[in-house]
Design an enzyme around this catalytic site. Structure first.
Site, short mmCIF file in Angstrom:
data_model
loop_
_atom_site.label_atom_id
_atom_site.label_comp_id
_atom_site.label_asym_id
_atom_site.label_seq_id
_atom_site.Cartn_x
_atom_site.Cartn_y
_atom_site.Cartn_z
N HIS A 170 33.32 25.95 40.26
CA HIS A 170 34.63 25.51 40.76
C HIS A 170 35.16 24.24 40.10
CE1 HIS A 170 32.15 22.73 43.02
NE2 HIS A 170 31.68 23.67 43.81
N HIS A 226 37.05 29.00 39.98
CA HIS A 226 37.27 29.30 41.39
C HIS A 226 38.01 28.14 42.05
CE1 HIS A 226 34.01 32.57 41.99
NE2 HIS A 226 34.37 32.52 40.72
#
Length: 228
Positions: free
Chosen positions: A56, A149
């Site tokens: 992420h 993400h």
């Protein structure tokens, strides 16, 4: 019917040693996005493992000035209300959401409200790849801006996937319901006037002008059809 699609980003796989660092929520009413969202980053009170960072991109430096979960918990609870909560591999996201809620003394979200798009996808497409990326590709949903993400972006993509899994966008071909209109109106800073639908009908003068024009058409095909 109000539903909330949500996604989380975390420091790892199991709440406890690992913590939630981001949540993104998208509101659906009658399976149409209303434009209302909730998004927050959280300080995890621990360092970010390299493996999680690779997924992420949320670094210790970025999260260093973000609030602890408890500071935002009431705002999040108010947003989700009593709506069903939709997530992909939902037990994972519920585990972290309820873990954080319990850690700061709030009630857990009952798992009876959980809707798992992964389980739905397994029924709809047995044997197929069922990641969010794979489902976006299957349903023609643009994910070109998904480099890493991100909870809100992934929730927005999942909302589109969820609608497709439930039957597709044809369910929204009717005019926007009063409930959606009221929700949008209640959450906009610009006053809007909702006007009733207009009725269009030709006047007597317009009908007479049309009839006069039609008499000037030579050998009309509708005339031949009538005589035949």
């Amino acid at each position: 019917m109000r539903e909330i699609v949500f996604d989380t980003e975390t420091t790892g796989f199991t709440f406890g040693d690992d913590r939630m660092v981001e949540i993104g929520c998208v509101e659906l009413v009658n399976r149409c996005e209303t434009g209302r969202t909730f998004h927050a980053y959280f300080h995890p009170e621990r360092t970010m493992p390299p493996g999680a960072f690779a997924i992420h991109g949320l670094s210790d430096v970025f999260l260093s000035d973000k609030p602890r979960f408890h500071a935002v918990a009431d705002e999040l609870i108010a947003f989700i209300g009593d709506a069903p909560l939709i997530a992909h591999n939902a037990s994972f996201d519920f585990g972290f959401l309820n873990g954080e809620l319990g850690r700061c003394g709030r009630d857990a979200v009952c798992t009876t409200r959980m809707i798992d798009t992964l389980a739905i996808a397994k029924q709809r497409h047995p044997g197929a790849k069922l990641s969010l990326d794979a489902l976006c590709s299957r349903y023609g949903i643009d994910r070109s801006h998904r480099v890493v993400h991100g909870a809100l972006l992934d929730a927005q993509l999942l909302a589109q996937v969820y609608v497709e899994l439930r039957g597709g966008r044809q369910i929204g071909l009717s005019l926007v319901s009063d409930l959606i209109a009221d929700t949008v109106m209640a959450n906009t800073t610009t006053p809007r006037t909702v006007r009733p639908p207009r009725q269009f009908a030709a006047s007597d003068a317009e009908l007479a002008a049309h009839a006069a024009f039609m008499t000037k058409v030579k050998n009309p095909i509708w005339g031949a059809a009538a005589s035949g």
